[in-house]
Design an enzyme around this catalytic site. Structure first.
Site, short mmCIF file in Angstrom:
data_model
loop_
_atom_site.label_atom_id
_atom_site.label_comp_id
_atom_site.label_asym_id
_atom_site.label_seq_id
_atom_site.Cartn_x
_atom_site.Cartn_y
_atom_site.Cartn_z
N ARG A 1 0.81 -1.22 0.00
CA ARG A 1 0.00 0.00 0.00
C ARG A 1 0.84 1.28 0.00
NH1 ARG A 1 -3.19 -3.94 2.16
NH2 ARG A 1 -1.17 -4.55 2.95
N THR A 2 1.77 1.37 0.93
CA THR A 2 2.49 2.64 1.11
C THR A 2 3.30 2.99 -0.14
OG1 THR A 2 2.61 2.17 3.45
CG2 THR A 2 4.02 3.93 2.64
N HIS B 1 5.09 6.03 11.33
CA HIS B 1 4.56 5.86 9.98
C HIS B 1 3.58 7.02 9.79
CE1 HIS B 1 3.32 4.18 6.31
NE2 HIS B 1 2.97 2.97 6.67
N LYS C 1 24.45 -5.48 -2.90
CA LYS C 1 25.91 -5.60 -3.08
C LYS C 1 26.65 -4.98 -1.90
CE LYS C 1 25.50 -5.14 -8.11
NZ LYS C 1 25.67 -4.18 -9.19
N ARG D 1 11.55 3.96 3.49
CA ARG D 1 11.17 2.95 4.50
C ARG D 1 12.41 2.16 4.88
NH1 ARG D 1 6.02 -0.95 4.44
NH2 ARG D 1 5.13 1.03 5.10
N1 ASP Z 1 1.76 -1.53 6.51
C1 ASP Z 1 1.96 -0.97 7.82
C2 ASP Z 1 3.42 -0.74 8.09
O1 ASP Z 1 4.24 -0.93 7.24
C3 ASP Z 1 1.31 -1.76 8.88
C4 ASP Z 1 1.88 -3.12 9.10
O2 ASP Z 1 2.72 -3.60 8.34
O3 ASP Z 1 1.48 -3.72 10.10
O4 ASP Z 1 3.75 -0.34 9.18
#
Ligand code: ASP
Length: 320
Positions: free
Chosen positions: A64-65, A142, A92, A114
């Site tokens: 999703r993100t 987040h 690498k 991320r």
């Molecule tokens: N997708 C969200 C996160 O990356 C929630 C989860 O993974 O639990 O934090």
């Protein structure tokens, strides 16, 4: 109105909602409302970020993100590229610093990042000049998820005053929980937490407006919103709860428990769901569930974030 307060997010790094004021959150939510209108159009493209370049730099998996940040940038006319750990020089052995500098050399304006290490996006702000958006750093934060959760609550409830939200599950390892908690408290939502005692951080017991319960039933009673967290198996150290079966029995959201909340309670989950563990399939697909709407709102909120940090524009002003 926020506009008259002259709030601007231009040039701001989005690291966590603890660093946002209520006015700044309000500005994102208002701008996201305008962005949602764009997404509803047949032709979803606007030139707001034409000529800007954005990198999604993902060291942890995401559905999703990552895709919603990518779509958000593209709908706004920016050039967006994706770098994921498994298919780049990261395998690498390239260091985070070198990857960041390489990306910067290509003339990037924003890095959506991320990483499994808490604080990695903050470190990035010290290495490069591009704006940094934290898309999840370990168990820390987040922020775009926290903002989209607020946006979804307001969409259905009309505001935040008098709202009681229960957050259920693995609070300790959940960056979503932390961003929700700080965002919700800034906007005046009463927060009730329940989960295994080993998964509730001690410092939260002292926070104003946060109530901690041993039983999920007590947190859910009369709630307007229930946010169910995913069990973060990848972050768990052994022995924090007996088994997923036991967890489901004591802390899983099922229809019997849902009946304790208000009739029009919103059921939220950040995804991905472990159905049958933290949430029953029946509840996940019930008429109270707004989980799919959260996904839709994620694109609009991320469009708002990118617009505000890269142009400083406010709502209507930036929409062509
Ligand atoms: N997708 C969200 C996160 O990356 C929630 C989860 O993974 O639990 O934090």
């Amino acid at each position: 109105m926020v506009e008259s307060k002259n709030v601007s997010l231009r040039g701001k790094n989005v690291l966590g909602l603890e660093y946002f004021s209520a006015d700044e959150i309000e500005l994102v939510l208002q701008t996201a409302k305008e962005m949602k209108n764009i997404i509803k159009r047949d032709i979803k493209k606007v030139p707001t970020l034409r000529g800007k370049a954005i990198v999604n730099l993902f060291y942890e998996p995401s559905t999703r993100t990552r895709s919603s940040f990518e779509l958000a940038g593209k709908y706004l006319g920016a050039d967006v590229i994706n770098i994921t750990a498994g298919s780049s020089s990261i395998v690498k052995g390239e260091s985070l610093r070198d990857t960041l500098l390489t990306v910067e050399d290509m003339g990037i304006d924003a890095i959506v990042m991320r990483h499994k290490a808490e604080g990695a996006p903050e470190y990035a702000t010290k290495v490069v000049k591009a704006a940094i958006v934290n898309a999840g750093d370990g168990a820390h934060a987040h922020p775009s998820q926290g903002l989209l959760d607020l946006f979804t609550i307001r969409q259905y409830k009309g505001g935040f005053k008098g709202i009681k939200c229960a957050i259920i599950g693995d609070i300790l390892h959940s960056r979503v929980a932390r961003s929700d908690i700080w965002g919700m408290r800034k906007m005046g939502i009463e927060v009730h937490l329940a989960g295994p005692k080993t998964l509730i951080p001690r410092f939260l017991y002292k926070e104003k407006g946060i109530f901690i319960h041993d039983r999920i039933e007590d947190a859910i009673e009369n709630a307007d919103v229930i946010n169910v967290l995913r069990i973060q198996l990848e972050r768990q150290k052994s022995g924090l709860f007996p088994s997923t079966r036991e967890y489901a029995r004591i802390f899983g959201l099922n229809d019997k428990r849902l009946a304790l909340a208000k009739k029009d309670v919103l059921v939220m989950h950040p995804g991905p769901m472990n159905k049958g563990w933290e949430i029953s399939p029946k509840v996940a697909y019930s008429s109270n569930s707004v989980i799919q709407e959260q996904v839709k709102n994620g694109v609009a909120v991320r469009m708002a974030i990118l617009t505000l940090i890269l142009t400083g524009g406010k709502g209507n002003e930036v929409i062509a």
